[in-house]
Motif scaffolding. Structure first.
Motif, short mmCIF file in Angstrom:
data_model
loop_
_atom_site.label_atom_id
_atom_site.label_comp_id
_atom_site.label_asym_id
_atom_site.label_seq_id
_atom_site.Cartn_x
_atom_site.Cartn_y
_atom_site.Cartn_z
N TYR A 62 0.84 -1.20 0.00
CA TYR A 62 0.00 0.00 0.00
C TYR A 62 0.88 1.26 0.00
N TYR A 83 -4.25 0.51 -7.20
CA TYR A 83 -5.09 -0.60 -7.64
C TYR A 83 -5.06 -0.76 -9.16
N SER A 112 -9.83 -5.91 0.55
CA SER A 112 -9.16 -5.02 -0.40
C SER A 112 -9.25 -5.55 -1.83
N HIS A 115 -11.41 -4.06 -4.87
CA HIS A 115 -10.96 -2.97 -5.73
C HIS A 115 -10.26 -3.52 -6.98
N LEU A 116 -9.63 -4.67 -6.86
CA LEU A 116 -9.04 -5.33 -8.02
C LEU A 116 -10.09 -6.08 -8.82
#
Length: 238
Positions: A62, A83, A112, A115-116
């Motif tokens: 990140y 991303y 998370s 988002h991908l």
């Protein structure tokens, strides 16, 4: 073409990982996982000793976590670029080979990877492997059912405003609050306003080594960002 698999790891104890996630992880040639810069990463730590010899690891670090407030446009800009970059990388790998992305808990519950997932739509085959949620591991660690009968369960982020947290706590039967950390003083005030503070528990590292389950009223000092506060429902008990 290959496939991008997102493997839910469960709440932290490797024994609570699904058979399918374990099988995909141990056989993977490419493993990707999120982590804070300079850290090993909790997801990577969970799979220690499971990875095949010669596996290629992709550490997705990140660019920002809590350094910038999430309401700042710069926060969204930096993370969006992050991303975008990793969606491009995973799509490129999946042209020829499978890649397994690790995700703590369940990928589609505040994970998370979502988002991908949206960025990879139409670009690569994807498969999501669900996992036991972190909150489930925490309320089991507390030794009390989180809901009874027709209790309503509310899941909230401690990043919400104090007014919103107090409103949610007052209106629900059972409550799970995530992302505690520096938000603890605000959350305490909200629970007190809602009359729920005496019923609240704080769980750190649920199901993992160093697990801690304490009444919130007994907690002093700082707590980790990824700890969870619980207020158990009372409902229609037998």
């Amino acid at each position: 073409m290959g496939t991008v698999f997102c493997a839910g790891l469960g709440p932290g104890d490797p024994d609570l990982m699904s058979v399918r996630s374990h099988r995909m992880i141990t056989g993977a040639r490419h493993i990707a996982y999120f982590r804070k810069a300079g850290r090993k990463g909790q997801a990577r730590a969970i799979v220690d000793g499971m990875l095949a010899e010669g596996v290629t690891e992709h550490a997705m670090e990140y660019p920002v976590t809590t350094e910038i407030h999430f309401s700042d446009p710069e926060y969204n800009r930096v993370l969006a670029a992050f991303y975008d970059q990793w969606a491009d990388t995973l799509a490129e790998i999946a042209k020829d080979e499978d890649v397994v992305v690790l995700c703590e808990g369940d990928p589609f519950l505040y994970g998370s990877y979502m988002h991908l997932y949206t960025r990879l739509q139409g670009r690569a085959e994807q498969e999501i492997i669900p996992g036991i949620t972190g909150m489930s591991g925490c309320w089991t660690a507390s030794g009390q059912p989180i809901t009874w009968g027709d209790d309503v369960l509310t899941v909230a982020m401690a990043t919400l405003s104090e007014d919103e947290l107090a409103k949610r706590a007052a209106e629900t039967d059972a409550l799970v609050v995530m992302k505690i950390g520096r938000n603890l003083p605000k959350l305490r005030r909200a629970l007190e306003r809602a009359g729920r503070a005496d019923d609240a528990w704080l769980v750190e590292r649920g199901t993992m080594p160093g697990q801690s389950v304490q009444k919130l009223s007994e907690i002093e000092g700082e707590v980790p960002y990824f700890s969870i506060v619980l207020v158990h429902g009372q409902g229609r008990r037998p």
